[in-house]
Design an enzyme around this catalytic site. Structure first.
Site, PDB file in Angstrom:
ATOM      1  CE1 TYR A  68       2.028  13.139 -49.534  1.00  0.00           C
ATOM      2  CE2 TYR A  68       2.995  12.200 -47.544  1.00  0.00           C
ATOM      3  CZ  TYR A  68       1.885  12.593 -48.274  1.00  0.00           C
ATOM      4  OH  TYR A  68       0.634  12.465 -47.734  1.00  0.00           O
TER       5      TYR A  68
ATOM      6  NE  ARG B 213       2.446  20.421 -45.900  1.00  0.00           N
ATOM      7  CZ  ARG B 213       1.211  20.160 -46.301  1.00  0.00           C
ATOM      8  NH1 ARG B 213       0.195  20.326 -45.461  1.00  0.00           N
ATOM      9  NH2 ARG B 213       0.951  19.757 -47.529  1.00  0.00           N
TER      10      ARG B 213
ATOM     11  NE  ARG C 227      15.070  -3.511 -43.822  1.00  0.00           N
ATOM     12  CZ  ARG C 227      14.738  -3.697 -42.544  1.00  0.00           C
ATOM     13  NH1 ARG C 227      15.645  -4.173 -41.709  1.00  0.00           N
ATOM     14  NH2 ARG C 227      13.528  -3.412 -42.113  1.00  0.00           N
TER      15      ARG C 227
ATOM     16  CG  HIS D 200      15.831  -0.536 -37.625  1.00  0.00           C
ATOM     17  ND1 HIS D 200      16.113  -1.764 -38.178  1.00  0.00           N
ATOM     18  CD2 HIS D 200      14.494  -0.519 -37.417  1.00  0.00           C
ATOM     19  CE1 HIS D 200      15.000  -2.464 -38.292  1.00  0.00           C
ATOM     20  NE2 HIS D 200      13.994  -1.729 -37.839  1.00  0.00           N
TER      21      HIS D 200
ATOM     22  CE  LYS E 113       1.501  16.239 -47.979  1.00  0.00           C
ATOM     23  NZ  LYS E 113       0.174  15.882 -47.461  1.00  0.00           N
TER      24      LYS E 113
ATOM     25  CD  GLU F  80      -4.950  15.216 -39.985  1.00  0.00           C
ATOM     26  OE1 GLU F  80      -4.841  16.229 -40.700  1.00  0.00           O
ATOM     27  OE2 GLU F  80      -3.952  14.586 -39.567  1.00  0.00           O
TER      28      GLU F  80
ATOM     29  CG  LEU G  75      -0.354  17.584 -42.997  1.00  0.00           C
ATOM     30  CD1 LEU G  75       1.122  17.402 -42.671  1.00  0.00           C
ATOM     31  CD2 LEU G  75      -0.687  16.939 -44.335  1.00  0.00           C
TER      32      LEU G  75
END
Length: 290
Positions: free
Chosen positions: A35, A54, A103, A105, A149, A181, A205
């Site tokens: 995101y 990014r 579903r 993995h 991210k 951070e 990040l």
């Protein structure tokens, strides 16, 4: 914060109340996605290129192939702004997941990524920008690929909630005493006219505002030392600040029970705040000289 009515999904624009995805959506079930949050000032994106770059780096790192070139994505984000007639301060939240599939993995084959983005109002918080904020320390228990991210934010959420429950703005994270951070921002320590921050490794990040801070410091001939500092170093700091797209450049005046410097925003922090306002073309200047 109010959400604007038109949302970008895939390459189309729909009303927010009509947006839906299958329950077998990999972002929902696995956090299998990335995101971005992009700041908007008076209807203009700030650091848009840095955020789009990014986004693509993060997607590539987890092997999601975004079905648009960066130029197309940028154009879609501008269209989103236009269709909502966005003229105020706000932000865009954008999410890309691997897609919807039964579903399992392992990655599904031939699945189209799910993409959506929406706008929210976000006025500047003048009070904390002027006065600074208190923070709390928390052990950094996140994974080793924080440079991505990703949607896997539960440790960040828990750290931020702990900060909130202790009447603090942010949680400063550390690994065995080494500051990395914050839960949703980068952190900096100022000592003897130099700015220290954790190097841009996989453990943090690489913030877009952090990149801008680097530019500002260079322009002001203020040394930036990309060197991790310890929690115990904070008691000897002259000043501290944090940065993110929603927090801008924000003074930190206290960590736990330790007052930073003289307990007020410092000269270098103020210099960077003014540089940020100029770079973002914010006309209603709020930051005072020190």
């Amino acid at each position: 914060m109010s959400v604007y009515s038109t949302i970008l999904t895939q390459s189309e624009f729909v009303d927010k109340d009509s947006l839906s995805y299958p329950f077998e959506e990999r972002g929902l079930q696995f956090g299998d996605g990335v995101y971005e949050v992009i700041r908007i000032y008076k209807g203009e994106y700030y650091l848009l290129k840095e955020h789009v770059d990014r986004l693509y780096r993060s997607a590539e790192a987890i092997k999601i192939k975004i079905p648009y070139h960066k130029e197309e994505m940028t154009d879609l984000l501008h269209q989103l702004m236009e269709k909502n007639n966005m003229k105020d301060d706000g932000k865009v939240y954008m999410q890309i997941t691997r897609g919807s599939a039964p579903r399992d993995h392992a990655f599904p084959y031939e699945v189209t990524p799910n993409i959506y983005a929406y706008l929210q109002d976000l006025p500047r918080n003048e009070k904390i920008l002027e006065n600074g904020v208190k923070t709390i320390s928390q052990r950094d228990v996140r994974w080793e690929n924080c440079y991505i991210k990703s949607l896997n934010l539960l440790p960040n959420v828990l750290a931020k909630q702990t900060a909130k429950e202790n009447n603090c703005y942010e949680a400063i994270l550390h690994r065995d005493g080494v500051v990395t951070e914050c839960s949703s921002s980068n952190i900096y320590l100022v000592k003897d006219g130099k700015v220290y921050t954790h190097p841009a490794t996989n453990n943090i990040l690489h913030g877009c505002v952090r990149m801008a801070v680097e530019r500002f410091l260079k322009a002001e001939n203020i040394p930036l030392i990309e060197e991790a500092f310890q929690i115990e170093d904070i008691q000897h700091a002259d000043e501290m600040f944090l940065s993110s797209s929603t927090s801008e450049v924000l003074p930190v005046i206290q960590l736990d029970n330790v007052v930073v410097g003289n307990g007020e925003p410092g000269k270098i922090t103020r210099t960077l705040q003014r540089a940020y306002e100029q770079d973002a073309k914010i006309t209603d200047k709020l930051i005072k000289n020190v």
